[in-house]
Design a protein around this motif. Sequence first.
Motif, PDB file in Angstrom:
ATOM      1  N   GLY A  93       1.870   6.507  -6.832  1.00  0.00           N
ATOM      2  CA  GLY A  93       0.774   7.353  -7.276  1.00  0.00           C
ATOM      3  C   GLY A  93       1.077   8.831  -7.126  1.00  0.00           C
ATOM      4  O   GLY A  93       0.639   9.652  -7.933  1.00  0.00           O
ATOM      5  N   GLN A  94       1.855   9.171  -6.094  1.00  0.00           N
ATOM      6  CA  GLN A  94       2.203  10.570  -5.864  1.00  0.00           C
ATOM      7  C   GLN A  94       3.329  11.034  -6.778  1.00  0.00           C
ATOM      8  O   GLN A  94       3.315  12.182  -7.245  1.00  0.00           O
ATOM      9  N   ARG A  95       4.282  10.181  -7.042  1.00  0.00           N
ATOM     10  CA  ARG A  95       5.501  10.604  -7.729  1.00  0.00           C
ATOM     11  C   ARG A  95       5.518  10.280  -9.216  1.00  0.00           C
ATOM     12  O   ARG A  95       6.173  10.982  -9.991  1.00  0.00           O
ATOM     13  N   ALA A  96       4.840   9.225  -9.608  1.00  0.00           N
ATOM     14  CA  ALA A  96       4.897   8.806 -11.015  1.00  0.00           C
ATOM     15  C   ALA A  96       3.957   9.656 -11.851  1.00  0.00           C
ATOM     16  O   ALA A  96       2.749   9.663 -11.612  1.00  0.00           O
ATOM     17  N   LYS A  97       4.502  10.383 -12.788  1.00  0.00           N
ATOM     18  CA  LYS A  97       3.730  11.172 -13.735  1.00  0.00           C
ATOM     19  C   LYS A  97       3.802  10.476 -15.093  1.00  0.00           C
ATOM     20  O   LYS A  97       4.738  10.658 -15.869  1.00  0.00           O
ATOM     21  N   LEU A  98       2.810   9.626 -15.326  1.00  0.00           N
ATOM     22  CA  LEU A  98       2.805   8.841 -16.555  1.00  0.00           C
ATOM     23  C   LEU A  98       2.214   9.656 -17.694  1.00  0.00           C
ATOM     24  O   LEU A  98       1.265  10.424 -17.492  1.00  0.00           O
ATOM     25  N   PRO A  99       2.777   9.510 -18.900  1.00  0.00           N
ATOM     26  CA  PRO A  99       3.899   8.634 -19.220  1.00  0.00           C
ATOM     27  C   PRO A  99       5.244   9.298 -18.960  1.00  0.00           C
ATOM     28  O   PRO A  99       5.370  10.512 -19.076  1.00  0.00           O
ATOM     29  N   THR A 100       6.238   8.468 -18.611  1.00  0.00           N
ATOM     30  CA  THR A 100       7.591   8.981 -18.444  1.00  0.00           C
ATOM     31  C   THR A 100       8.281   9.022 -19.805  1.00  0.00           C
ATOM     32  O   THR A 100       7.933   8.262 -20.713  1.00  0.00           O
ATOM     33  N   GLU A 101       9.270   9.888 -19.906  1.00  0.00           N
ATOM     34  CA  GLU A 101       9.956  10.044 -21.192  1.00  0.00           C
ATOM     35  C   GLU A 101      10.793   8.823 -21.532  1.00  0.00           C
ATOM     36  O   GLU A 101      10.938   8.462 -22.697  1.00  0.00           O
ATOM     37  N   THR A 102      11.353   8.170 -20.489  1.00  0.00           N
ATOM     38  CA  THR A 102      12.176   6.978 -20.711  1.00  0.00           C
ATOM     39  C   THR A 102      11.772   5.890 -19.730  1.00  0.00           C
ATOM     40  O   THR A 102      11.190   6.166 -18.670  1.00  0.00           O
ATOM     41  N   LEU A 103      12.092   4.651 -20.065  1.00  0.00           N
ATOM     42  CA  LEU A 103      11.823   3.530 -19.168  1.00  0.00           C
ATOM     43  C   LEU A 103      12.691   3.615 -17.929  1.00  0.00           C
ATOM     44  O   LEU A 103      12.239   3.280 -16.820  1.00  0.00           O
TER      45      LEU A 103
ATOM     46  N   PHE B 103       3.071  -1.100 -13.533  1.00  0.00           N
ATOM     47  CA  PHE B 103       3.317   0.320 -13.797  1.00  0.00           C
ATOM     48  C   PHE B 103       3.945   0.516 -15.170  1.00  0.00           C
ATOM     49  O   PHE B 103       3.650   1.503 -15.860  1.00  0.00           O
ATOM     50  N   CYS B 104       4.818  -0.404 -15.551  1.00  0.00           N
ATOM     51  CA  CYS B 104       5.406  -0.314 -16.899  1.00  0.00           C
ATOM     52  C   CYS B 104       4.320  -0.436 -17.963  1.00  0.00           C
ATOM     53  O   CYS B 104       4.332   0.286 -18.964  1.00  0.00           O
ATOM     54  N   ARG B 105       3.393  -1.373 -17.725  1.00  0.00           N
ATOM     55  CA  ARG B 105       2.292  -1.527 -18.679  1.00  0.00           C
ATOM     56  C   ARG B 105       1.431  -0.271 -18.722  1.00  0.00           C
ATOM     57  O   ARG B 105       1.063   0.216 -19.801  1.00  0.00           O
ATOM     58  N   GLN B 106       1.107   0.264 -17.545  1.00  0.00           N
ATOM     59  CA  GLN B 106       0.319   1.497 -17.501  1.00  0.00           C
ATOM     60  C   GLN B 106       1.066   2.653 -18.160  1.00  0.00           C
ATOM     61  O   GLN B 106       0.453   3.492 -18.826  1.00  0.00           O
TER      62      GLN B 106
ATOM     63  N   ALA C 277       0.830  -1.203   0.000  1.00  0.00           N
ATOM     64  CA  ALA C 277       0.000   0.000   0.000  1.00  0.00           C
ATOM     65  C   ALA C 277       0.865   1.254   0.000  1.00  0.00           C
ATOM     66  O   ALA C 277       0.560   2.241  -0.687  1.00  0.00           O
ATOM     67  N   ARG C 278       1.938   1.214   0.759  1.00  0.00           N
ATOM     68  CA  ARG C 278       2.855   2.358   0.786  1.00  0.00           C
ATOM     69  C   ARG C 278       3.519   2.550  -0.570  1.00  0.00           C
ATOM     70  O   ARG C 278       3.669   3.689  -1.040  1.00  0.00           O
ATOM     71  N   TYR C 279       3.901   1.461  -1.194  1.00  0.00           N
ATOM     72  CA  TYR C 279       4.513   1.546  -2.528  1.00  0.00           C
ATOM     73  C   TYR C 279       3.536   2.161  -3.526  1.00  0.00           C
ATOM     74  O   TYR C 279       3.891   3.054  -4.305  1.00  0.00           O
ATOM     75  N   ALA C 280       2.295   1.678  -3.485  1.00  0.00           N
ATOM     76  CA  ALA C 280       1.289   2.212  -4.415  1.00  0.00           C
ATOM     77  C   ALA C 280       1.040   3.687  -4.149  1.00  0.00           C
ATOM     78  O   ALA C 280       0.876   4.482  -5.087  1.00  0.00           O
ATOM     79  N   GLU C 281       1.020   4.065  -2.879  1.00  0.00           N
ATOM     80  CA  GLU C 281       0.802   5.468  -2.532  1.00  0.00           C
ATOM     81  C   GLU C 281       1.929   6.349  -3.049  1.00  0.00           C
ATOM     82  O   GLU C 281       1.690   7.413  -3.651  1.00  0.00           O
ATOM     83  N   LEU C 282       3.165   5.905  -2.842  1.00  0.00           N
ATOM     84  CA  LEU C 282       4.314   6.691  -3.287  1.00  0.00           C
ATOM     85  C   LEU C 282       4.368   6.783  -4.806  1.00  0.00           C
ATOM     86  O   LEU C 282       4.624   7.855  -5.363  1.00  0.00           O
TER      87      LEU C 282
ATOM     88  N   LEU D 133      12.359   5.478 -10.315  1.00  0.00           N
ATOM     89  CA  LEU D 133      11.298   5.836  -9.382  1.00  0.00           C
ATOM     90  C   LEU D 133      10.787   4.602  -8.648  1.00  0.00           C
ATOM     91  O   LEU D 133      10.518   4.644  -7.438  1.00  0.00           O
ATOM     92  N   HIS D 134      10.689   3.486  -9.358  1.00  0.00           N
ATOM     93  CA  HIS D 134      10.276   2.229  -8.717  1.00  0.00           C
ATOM     94  C   HIS D 134      11.264   1.826  -7.631  1.00  0.00           C
ATOM     95  O   HIS D 134      10.845   1.394  -6.542  1.00  0.00           O
ATOM     96  N   ALA D 135      12.543   1.963  -7.896  1.00  0.00           N
ATOM     97  CA  ALA D 135      13.554   1.578  -6.909  1.00  0.00           C
ATOM     98  C   ALA D 135      13.433   2.432  -5.642  1.00  0.00           C
ATOM     99  O   ALA D 135      13.557   1.915  -4.519  1.00  0.00           O
ATOM    100  N   GLN D 136      13.184   3.710  -5.789  1.00  0.00           N
ATOM    101  CA  GLN D 136      13.027   4.572  -4.620  1.00  0.00           C
ATOM    102  C   GLN D 136      11.818   4.158  -3.790  1.00  0.00           C
ATOM    103  O   GLN D 136      11.910   4.012  -2.557  1.00  0.00           O
ATOM    104  N   CYS D 137      10.695   3.975  -4.436  1.00  0.00           N
ATOM    105  CA  CYS D 137       9.478   3.603  -3.707  1.00  0.00           C
ATOM    106  C   CYS D 137       9.586   2.198  -3.124  1.00  0.00           C
ATOM    107  O   CYS D 137       9.046   1.924  -2.040  1.00  0.00           O
TER     108      CYS D 137
END
Length: 710
Positions: free
Chosen positions: A330-340, A385-388, A323-328, A346-350
């Motif tokens: 959701g707050q930080r990921a601005k999809l779509p990102t310019e690069t993979l 998240f990659c798929r999204q 739940a914490r990962y999803a929350e973080l 961002l995934h590693a940080q969360c």
Amino acid sequence: MEAPVCLIETSPEGTLAVRPEALQVLEGITQPVVVVAIAGLYRTGKSYLMNRLAGKSKGFSLGSTIQSHTKGIWMWCLPHPRRAGHTLVLLDTEGLGDVEKDNTKKDAWIFSLAILLSSTLVYNSLGTIDGQVLEKLHYVTELTKHIKVKAAEAGGGREAATRFVQVFPDFIWAVRDFTLQLEIDGCPITEDEYLERALTLDSDGSEKATEAKKCIRNFFPSRKCFTFDRPAGRRALPRLEELQEYQLEPDFRVAARRFCNHIWDEARPMTILEGHQVTGTALGNLAQTYVASINSGVVPCVENAVLALAQMENAAAVKEALARYAELMGQRAKLPTETLQELLDLHAQCQGEALAVFTGRAFKNDGATFQDQLMGDLAARREEFCRQNEEASTARCKAALAEASRELEDKIGDGSYSVPGGYQRFLADQKEMEERYRQEPGKGIKADKVLEEFLTSKKAMARLILRTDKALTEKEKELAEQAQALTAEMQQKLEIEKWRIEKRVVKHLKQQRDNKLKDNALGREEQKKQPRQEAEAPKENNKPGWLEMVTETIKLVNSFKTGDIGTVVYDGQWEKFTPVSRGSGRMALKSEIRKGSESHGEVKAGTCPGESRSVIPNGGNLPGSRTSLGAAQTNTGNLPLLVQLFRPMRHQTGQRCGIVPRTQTDSSRSQRTSHQGPPTPGARALRPESEEAVHSLDLGHHPPGPLALK
């Protein structure tokens, strides 16, 4: 909580049950809990003391009769008054030793649960600590029968006591209505010293009291004692809840204040094996586990409960971490990102922060089973998240592409490229569309792929446009060739027709010349007879002849300025020839030739300075016939300007027919130009210069003298 709720209720049959509403309250407490439970004989004022810990005058229900009032175990959860981020949980237990109970074994289970579910146990008693009170605390001696620390107990004595110490709470003895002086041999002692002297082993005590002392000393190494005077007078005790603070006994208020401050300051958060702190959720899980064991007839085992709790807590820790990962994210990921890579970083940080949440709650994760499960779930979330991210990028790119290609699609729809050269226009517009699309920001990682798919989808259309372009271009070339061939054919026909017309003209002129020659021959004969005919002719028929009219015309022309020329229309007789207007170097003359009251034409004069004039008659039958005196100008510079007479239907203004330059000889004027066969297409047909001039008057260039008849 506004008021206490029942945590564990008892039934007349002796079974226990955890109340759902209490579990719901505990599930909402994710903070560490400080659990204080109170146990003791019934009707000893346990509930009132717990209300003092809650800082309330009312809360746990008080009884004013000899009957036991509290049934089962009641719970009151409050924010901790001294520890931020902790919850204070107060447990008020059913009184022990009630003579009305049919099942005395229930007291042992209530006492055992109070120990297992608390971090501080308050034992409440009345009067003094003596052998009789210790004998009534036989529940302590039976703890080994009702509680197991390990699933497979091994050894006994000191080793078993050590294991119990690890899981048992701190022990506080509250002595109520204490009236003795804390002195020994005249020396004051503390409450704690009083407790320790009461627990001293001696040979005078009973076996039950001695066994109770041993268990308290072995199982509860951390001990504390508080003595309380009676809170109010005998008459005020039934309405103790209604008394204000100042109405209580001063000594009681002092003792109660010291007791509460100690609990608030010193009571530790609840922990289980290996020092794992218990939250409200864990406390509810432990209560369910212990009650289930008791109801099934099995001695509650701390180790088994901890293992079961570990399963539940670790599973909850995994859930909380996810739940914490999803929350973080959701707050930080601005999809779509310019690069993979941006998304993976961002995934590693969360993921690191989610692991910290899991580690803070999980315990006894032997073999890292739950952590492996968490890592697997996080990997699945990463893929999601990659798929999204790809879907968001694809949607954004398609929207940008639809906007950039709108003009291109419109042109395809309205057939703008279905023309010769349309394929190159299509390629140019498609290239411009690509540039607009690439300049659009925020398309994400699918920008190139979506464009490639779009261009691939347009290949069939491009091939169709190319085929249409080629077909239309070939058709256009074919039509152009046909038009060119048709033009050439028409040009050839026109040249042939022109040749035929010129041939007929030449033939006609030749015939006209022959006729004129004949007329001239007859004219000469007539001239010989002219004097005699004029003398004999009647006066009423005395009209000007052809020669007279020419002479008059010459006289009139001689009256013009040098370079003037005119056109006169004859129709049987000559009447007048008058100027109409004059300009800079030009003059207009008007001649009216009447037959009856009918007017037949006018004369216009132009200028050609330095040229001579000639008059060319149009045959010998001039009187009474409709003829024209026409004017023409040669294209050769400084040539004589000629005035000619033509038949009305043969007159063509501006042609060079019958123009005789003064420099030509009679022999050259009589020459004819003939054409053998039709003209070659494209070649300019030659026009005869003087074939139509069968007779002429060479007026010469000697103004202002009269023109001479040749």
